[in-house]
Write a protein that holds these residues in place. Structure first.
Motif, PDB file in Angstrom:
ATOM      1  N   THR A 254       0.950  -1.387   0.083  1.00 45.16           N
ATOM      2  CA  THR A 254       0.064  -0.013  -0.016  1.00 45.16           C
ATOM      3  C   THR A 254       0.882   1.307   0.169  1.00 45.16           C
ATOM      4  O   THR A 254       1.802   1.330   0.564  1.00 45.16           O
ATOM      5  CB  THR A 254      -1.104   0.103   1.356  1.00 45.16           C
ATOM      6  N   HIS A 256       0.318   5.555   0.472  1.00 42.71           N
ATOM      7  CA  HIS A 256      -0.518   6.534   0.633  1.00 42.71           C
ATOM      8  C   HIS A 256       0.406   8.049   0.422  1.00 42.71           C
ATOM      9  O   HIS A 256       1.336   8.185   1.271  1.00 42.71           O
ATOM     10  CB  HIS A 256      -1.164   6.766   2.228  1.00 42.71           C
ATOM     11  N   ASN A 300      -4.148  10.543  -1.863  1.00 51.64           N
ATOM     12  CA  ASN A 300      -4.375   9.394  -2.732  1.00 51.64           C
ATOM     13  C   ASN A 300      -3.759   8.325  -2.128  1.00 51.64           C
ATOM     14  O   ASN A 300      -2.659   8.410  -1.567  1.00 51.64           O
ATOM     15  CB  ASN A 300      -4.025   9.792  -4.163  1.00 51.64           C
ATOM     16  N   ALA A 301      -4.246   7.233  -2.409  1.00 54.24           N
ATOM     17  CA  ALA A 301      -3.544   5.878  -1.825  1.00 54.24           C
ATOM     18  C   ALA A 301      -3.668   4.864  -3.145  1.00 54.24           C
ATOM     19  O   ALA A 301      -4.607   4.735  -3.927  1.00 54.24           O
ATOM     20  CB  ALA A 301      -4.482   5.358  -0.631  1.00 54.24           C
ATOM     21  N   SER A 328      -6.898   2.350  -7.258  1.00 54.23           N
ATOM     22  CA  SER A 328      -6.200   3.474  -6.712  1.00 54.23           C
ATOM     23  C   SER A 328      -7.380   4.274  -6.257  1.00 54.23           C
ATOM     24  O   SER A 328      -8.455   4.378  -6.866  1.00 54.23           O
ATOM     25  CB  SER A 328      -5.385   4.239  -7.974  1.00 54.23           C
ATOM     26  N   SER A 329      -7.240   5.100  -5.492  1.00 56.50           N
ATOM     27  CA  SER A 329      -8.269   5.906  -4.970  1.00 56.50           C
ATOM     28  C   SER A 329      -8.736   7.145  -5.801  1.00 56.50           C
ATOM     29  O   SER A 329      -9.490   7.911  -5.826  1.00 56.50           O
ATOM     30  CB  SER A 329      -8.013   6.436  -3.390  1.00 56.50           C
ATOM     31  N   LYS A 330      -7.596   7.271  -6.946  1.00 56.36           N
ATOM     32  CA  LYS A 330      -7.840   8.406  -7.737  1.00 56.36           C
ATOM     33  C   LYS A 330      -9.023   8.192  -8.564  1.00 56.36           C
ATOM     34  O   LYS A 330      -9.588   9.010  -9.321  1.00 56.36           O
ATOM     35  CB  LYS A 330      -6.414   8.538  -8.681  1.00 56.36           C
ATOM     36  N   PRO A 333     -15.114   4.529  -7.457  1.00 55.97           N
ATOM     37  CA  PRO A 333     -15.327   3.393  -6.806  1.00 55.97           C
ATOM     38  C   PRO A 333     -15.426   2.008  -7.859  1.00 55.97           C
ATOM     39  O   PRO A 333     -14.900   1.039  -7.677  1.00 55.97           O
ATOM     40  CB  PRO A 333     -16.319   3.068  -5.859  1.00 55.97           C
ATOM     41  N   ARG A 336     -12.081   1.574  -9.563  1.00 54.53           N
ATOM     42  CA  ARG A 336     -10.723   1.522  -8.638  1.00 54.53           C
ATOM     43  C   ARG A 336      -9.806   0.412  -8.846  1.00 54.53           C
ATOM     44  O   ARG A 336      -8.784   0.379  -8.740  1.00 54.53           O
ATOM     45  CB  ARG A 336     -11.388   1.587  -7.289  1.00 54.53           C
ATOM     46  N   TRP A 337     -10.269  -0.833  -9.074  1.00 52.72           N
ATOM     47  CA  TRP A 337      -9.682  -1.873  -9.298  1.00 52.72           C
ATOM     48  C   TRP A 337      -9.615  -2.547 -10.779  1.00 52.72           C
ATOM     49  O   TRP A 337     -10.412  -2.433 -11.324  1.00 52.72           O
ATOM     50  CB  TRP A 337     -10.043  -2.742  -8.349  1.00 52.72           C
TER      51      TRP A 337
END
Length: 337
Positions: A254, A256, A300-301, A328-330, A333, A336-337
């Motif tokens: 991870t 952040h 962002n993460a 990515s949180s950018k 949802p 996101r993956w």
């Protein structure tokens, strides 16, 4: 040098008696000094390295200077033959002094202009370039010692490694990177300028022009940036009959990131802000006075997991299979993956 005028199509350079090499005036021979002291120790159970460093580097232009202090510590400890831990940390502190004038200004400045009329008055450029080009030495001296620009940075990591069941190894690593910047600057009053007289048949007299309705201002900027990361891996490694080599690894990571900044500039039309770093703060000027303000930031993460299997036969034939999944949180949802 030519300029069209009612009296003549030749520029009146009779008053310009200078022979100035502006590049020689703003450029200099720059020195770099660097000092480092390191202490290392290595034993059966641990290794240690400690370092202190200092660098001072002048730029080739004007007031340009960069100064840096560094402190570094690395440590690794073997608890036993299966467990190992360690870490490192590095701290930086830097001070940056801007150059104060551009080389382009020195390239464009007319060499027929002298540098200085008196202690507080500098000659201006000829009328054909006066609006675009300033006196490079006036700019250099006006900006001298008007900036306090300091940065602080800390980078570090910790890890632990455990070997078990003969063929398995677990390793976890944590990272951190912190940056803090602080800048304060002073926009001093410009020097008076000496305009050399120009004209056609009759040359106008020289004149000294004082700055009018110009007030000093202060700028204050602060910024910070943070980055944290963690990596965890489980690996398997086994050799069979010296012909077959099987390796596998599973991992999770991870990251952040976060950052923020604020910028502000304000001038005071009622109080003269002194050229003293103790007063280079926004609140020194009256709140009702004009200014410009901005700020921002973000977070962002990223998270990811991966796996890889490798097979080698007689160190000649190799087969690999890898799979990885990241988010990515950018992104929204649903994507996101």
């Amino acid at each position: 040098i030519r300029q069209t005028s009612p009296a003549t199509d030749t520029f009146d350079y009779r008053g310009y008696t200078g022979n100035t090499n502006w590049q020689d005036e703003v450029l200099r021979t720059a020195l770099i000094t660097s000092h480092n002291i390191g202490v290392a120790n290595s034993g059966e159970k641990s290794t240690t390295y400690f370092n202190v460093g200092y660098t001072n580097q002048d730029g080739v232009v004007g007031n340009d200077n960069f100064e840096r202090f560094i402190l570094r510590l690395n440590q690794e400890i073997k608890i036993n033959k299966n467990i190992k831990i360690g870490g490192n940390i590095t701290g930086y502190h830097s001070i940056n002094t801007p150059q104060g004038v551009s080389v382009t200004n020195a390239l464009w400045a007319a060499p027929i202009v002298p540098i200085q009329y008196d202690a507080n008055t500098y000659y201006s450029m000829p009328s054909f370039q006066r609006a675009q080009v300033g006196n490079p030495i006036a700019s250099l001296n006006r900006s001298k010692n008007t900036t306090v620009d300091k940065d602080y940075r800390v980078i570090g990591s910790l890890f632990a490694e455990v070997k078990f069941l003969k063929n398995f190894t677990w390793k976890s690593t944590l990272y951190g990177d912190l940056i803090f910047s602080n800048l304060r600057s002073y926009n001093a009053l410009p020097f008076a300028q000496r305009d050399i007289g120009e004209g056609g048949v009759v040359r106008l007299p020289d004149a000294t022009v004082q700055p009018v309705n110009i007030f000093p201002s202060v700028t204050q900027n602060q910024a910070e940036s943070k980055r944290f990361q963690q990596d965890h891996t489980l690996s398997f490694d086994k050799r069979i009959n010296n012909d077959h080599q099987l390796s596998a690894i599973l991992g999770f990571t991870t990251i952040h990131n976060s950052s923020s900044f604020v910028n502000a500039n304000r001038r005071d039309t009622s109080v003269f802000i002194p050229n003293d770093p103790n007063f280079w703060y926004i609140n020194i000027a009256n709140l009702a006075n004009p200014g410009s303000y901005s700020g921002g930031g973000g977070n962002n993460a990223v998270a990811g997991a991966f796996g890889r299997v490798s097979y080698t036969y007689r160190n000649r034939y190799l087969l690999n299979a890898t799979v990885r999944r990241d988010g990515s949180s950018k992104f929204a949802p649903e994507n996101r993956w």
